[in-house]
Design an enzyme around this catalytic site. Sequence first.
Site, PDB file in Angstrom:
ATOM      1  CE  LYS A  40      -1.023   2.546   2.928  1.00 30.60           C
ATOM      2  NZ  LYS A  40      -0.533   3.914   3.350  1.00 30.60           N
ATOM      3  CB  THR A  82       8.599   0.897  -0.047  1.00 26.52           C
ATOM      4  OG1 THR A  82       7.525   1.461  -0.779  1.00 26.52           O
ATOM      5  CG2 THR A  82       8.226  -0.499   0.343  1.00 26.52           C
ATOM      6  CD  GLU A  89      -2.075  10.751  -1.643  1.00 29.51           C
ATOM      7  OE1 GLU A  89      -2.421  10.256  -0.564  1.00 29.51           O
ATOM      8  OE2 GLU A  89      -1.436  11.810  -1.733  1.00 29.51           O
ATOM      9  CB  THR A 120     -10.247  18.861   7.332  1.00 26.95           C
ATOM     10  OG1 THR A 120      -9.813  19.029   5.971  1.00 26.95           O
ATOM     11  CG2 THR A 120      -9.363  19.660   8.248  1.00 26.95           C
TER      12      THR A 120
END
Length: 404
Positions: A179, A190, A276, A404
Amino acid sequence: MPGLLWLEGGITAVPGVLASGIPCGIKASGKKDLALIYSSTPARAAAVFTTNQVKGAPVQVSMEHMKERTIQAIVASSGCSNVCTGEQGIRDAREMTAIVGDLLKIPARHVLVASTGVIGRPLPMEKIRAGLPKLVKSLSPQGGRSAAEGILTTDTGPKEAALRLEVGGRPVTLGGIAKGVGMIEPHMATMFCFLATDAVVSPDALDAALRRAVAQSFNRITVDGDQSTSDTVALLANGLAENQVLEKGSRGLRQFRQGLEAITERLAKLLVKDGEGATKLVSIHVRGARSRREARLAARSVANSLLVKTAINGQDPNWGRIMMALGKSAAVVRADRVSIAFDDEHVVAAGQLRQGARLDRVREIMAGREFSIQIDLGLGRGEEQVWTCDLSEEYVRINAKYTT
């Protein structure tokens, strides 16, 4: 490689390895956030950890437990990294290994622990204490996918791989899960990667094989140039294949290393592809450097350049940004010797736009999900490769509101 067979599944494709993954409430989403990997017999182990000077409590505890090189279980949580949590964090990490050890009837020192997620928050131990017995009861030979899901944070899906190959005339299996798609540019470690094999390998040979595999795979990837405080790679070898012990310098070890390096490379690429906000996996291949080290420095500089990464996202063949990134690296670069190609389309020769360069063809190449940027520095025989991804608006969106 010849004789290598890719298998379905991940870490539980390895004989004698069970796994599980469950939700226990660490994540507000209700998704799986606890994972367990268990070898039915004690295993020889090798591991590498983050070289970040700020190390999470689980990394510190796992480094202690690795001193004996015997590990039988790995417990991991996601949603809270247990980093910068003081002595309480250390106690919580140790308690997780103690509870798992009691439930599995093995010593706590034979359990590794890993946690990933937001930095600076204590673990919700009451939820973890309630979840661990369920996690152990859920162990299964088919539990690899659940474990792979239990360690995810901003990943869009689980990463797992498994293969079988002949080592010294006997079949040996390797499997793993991984992951980590943000805060990624490891150095001798990693994100999370948990690997297992049924091979019999001497402790020193196992350690050397893992470090070599990590150096050629996970240490060749970058998503954003940031290095996690929780990076952990662990490899368990339970010996159930009953092969002749693989020692340093043996032919069997060389065969084993080929399989290990194949599986770590596959998992490393899966991480970058799922970076991402990433939409592209790009290989930065540098040759012609004065040394391998300088080739690696030049490749990393290009791979980590925000301007290069945004150009990749926009499919903009802005080769000037690549020249800039090469020039600011610590490698020796002479502009008038540099050539650059996107896949097989040559764009730059002798540091200038090549006459007849087809930039429209480059845009077509850059529109694909995967391509390479081939760079020749024209100064020597040093050659290295780094895998990177593009930088998109989605990366900013994810990380602007991460807590958040």
